[in-house]
Design a protein around this motif. Sequence first.
Motif, PDB file in Angstrom:
ATOM      1  N   THR A 334     -33.994  12.358 -48.278  1.00  0.00           N
ATOM      2  CA  THR A 334     -33.111  13.429 -48.825  1.00  0.00           C
ATOM      3  C   THR A 334     -32.533  13.182 -50.090  1.00  0.00           C
ATOM      4  OG1 THR A 334     -31.973  13.689 -46.412  1.00  0.00           O
ATOM      5  CG2 THR A 334     -30.818  14.486 -48.554  1.00  0.00           C
ATOM      6  N   LEU A 335     -32.416  11.795 -50.319  1.00  0.00           N
ATOM      7  CA  LEU A 335     -32.091  11.435 -51.864  1.00  0.00           C
ATOM      8  C   LEU A 335     -33.305  11.540 -52.757  1.00  0.00           C
ATOM      9  CD1 LEU A 335     -30.044   8.109 -51.029  1.00  0.00           C
ATOM     10  CD2 LEU A 335     -29.189  10.432 -52.079  1.00  0.00           C
ATOM     11  N   ALA A 336     -34.595  11.208 -52.116  1.00  0.00           N
ATOM     12  CA  ALA A 336     -35.726  11.341 -53.015  1.00  0.00           C
ATOM     13  C   ALA A 336     -35.985  13.007 -53.438  1.00  0.00           C
ATOM     14  CB  ALA A 336     -36.938  10.990 -52.495  1.00  0.00           C
ATOM     15  N   LEU A 337     -35.605  13.755 -52.283  1.00  0.00           N
ATOM     16  CA  LEU A 337     -35.622  15.255 -52.719  1.00  0.00           C
ATOM     17  C   LEU A 337     -34.534  15.512 -53.532  1.00  0.00           C
ATOM     18  CD1 LEU A 337     -36.976  18.076 -51.700  1.00  0.00           C
ATOM     19  CD2 LEU A 337     -35.191  18.093 -49.969  1.00  0.00           C
ATOM     20  N   ALA A 338     -33.481  15.199 -53.694  1.00  0.00           N
ATOM     21  CA  ALA A 338     -32.401  15.288 -54.865  1.00  0.00           C
ATOM     22  C   ALA A 338     -32.980  15.288 -55.978  1.00  0.00           C
ATOM     23  CB  ALA A 338     -31.212  14.583 -54.389  1.00  0.00           C
ATOM     24  N   VAL A 339     -33.643  14.064 -56.365  1.00  0.00           N
ATOM     25  CA  VAL A 339     -34.260  13.733 -57.586  1.00  0.00           C
ATOM     26  C   VAL A 339     -35.429  14.936 -58.042  1.00  0.00           C
ATOM     27  CG1 VAL A 339     -35.844  12.001 -58.851  1.00  0.00           C
ATOM     28  CG2 VAL A 339     -34.111  11.049 -57.087  1.00  0.00           C
TER      29      VAL A 339
END
Length: 602
Positions: A334-339
């Motif tokens: 999820t955090l990688a997708l936010a990037v």
Amino acid sequence: MTTPLPTAANTRAVFAVFEKYQKERLMFVQTAADLASRESNIDALQSAGVMALLRPLLLDNVPAIQQAAALALGRLANYNEEMAQSVVDSDILPQLVYSLAEQNRFYKKAAAFVLRAVAKHSPELAQSVVESGALTALISCLEEFDPGVKESAAWALGYIARHNGELSQAIVDAGAVPLLVLCVQEPELSLRRIAASALSDIAKHSPELAQAVVDANTVPIVAPLLANPDAKLRRQVCSALAQIAKHTVDLAETVVDGEIFPNALNCLKDVDGYVKKNAATLVCEIAKHTPELAQLIVNSGGIAAVVDYVNETRGNARLPGIMTLGYVAAFSETLALAVIVAKGVSPLTQALVTESEEHIKAACAWSLGQIGRHSPDHAKTLADHAVLPKLLRILTSTEKTSSATTETDAGPGADLTTKTKRALKCILEKTLSIEALDPLLQPSTTPPNILKYVVGQFAKILPHDVGARRTFVTSGGLQRIQEVASMFAGMAPGIPGTLGQQQQVEKGSSGALLGNNALTGTKMGEYIATINDCYPEEIVRYYSPGYSATLLSKIDEYHKHQEYGTVPAAAATAHHKEAQLPPLPSAADQQPTAPQPQAVAT
């Protein structure tokens, strides 16, 4: 006989001598101080023995001479480490420390300047300052009414603390931290800047020292200064908070609890370059600890601000922003997708290609690997930005450079190679796109350790995707797979799908399929066998290296035997088999027809 009483004329004559002596002393120290301000005069002053002449003047009964002598010594010591060592060897420090407690504020500022100039050069010289008893005198100066004296003392303490944890611990034990926190609250801007800088220098060495700074109620006092109009103060505040936050999760949470957002993110857009860099370092030191802190930065709109920062900056200033994106992306999909959603891949890719410093390239490679390692969707985003060929190009160029140097000379190049290789492997293991993998299937340029992962991904994709199998053949991928097999096995007989195997099969060798070669029992051998099993044997043979040459040699051999009226048994058998084969269908016959019903056997 009675002593004659001094007349007024005699008194004036005597006083004139002393006044002249005083004026000459004052002129001497002022001239020495002026000469010491220019680097070109330092060597001449030293060779003239200026240290020995200035030392007794520190105890002169005229305050102006004392101050000028201290100023001259400070300028000399500030020039280089050798001059600072001369001040220590001349036993001047104890005199300065003694005078600090006795003299006026002007002398105290000059004496603190000498201590700072000596301490700044090395840990050993700073230790000499501490051993002279200077800490007690400097801390007493922090309690002075005059802000200039406080500023000079705080500056000297900061220069002592910056060297190592032992010196910083001595300053903490002497009780300097609460007084420095009080100095941060003073109205004078220069004093606030230097006090914040000293706190930063103390906190940076260890979690224990950072905790000592936090225990003095530093964060609630310092954090609001992120919004201060003075850029130089914002620089030091960002630095101090970053040095506190970097050590542990608890300290990072303490900094966050000081309500640094959104002011810290606003500093990322500051016009002052140092403010921007220190703010980016602060965000980076917070993001690296836990998924919760990284999520907090995302929720505060921090990722978009960091992406803009990476886009706008160049060189070393980019590094904390690049690392922040990597730290955030590393924790979860999820955090990688936010990037990715914040368009963070593009500036990372651009920095990977354009930056000249190897450690920045290594940071970009690491961050891209953290983004792409989570899922095929993440890896596909990187593939769409052509990240894989760029990483491979950097890896091959770095390995060529490293091979020309020794291991000890490689240094940062070795780190770049390692991080690029790991990033490639992480992304490749999640890549399921034929188009993304195809440029990397180059036996002549792709390193074998990376080629193994590329072939492995094809072995995962092709058995389950009919359309991909056809694309793989038409793009030349199957032919390159046979070249890879030949390269890894050294053209030994028995390579699955190669010319050596077909020759062994034609000779009737039962061990042809299990021949001993470098691929036997290896992952690469398994991958190549899996890929070849997706195609008919004739197709695999056709694309094997040297197959066309073998066909031509067979034609020559066949015609030679025809001329003499003899045909080899193997050739005759093959000819007989070919005669029994049905004719090739015409183009019209190759049109698909409806399946005919089959009779059921009774």
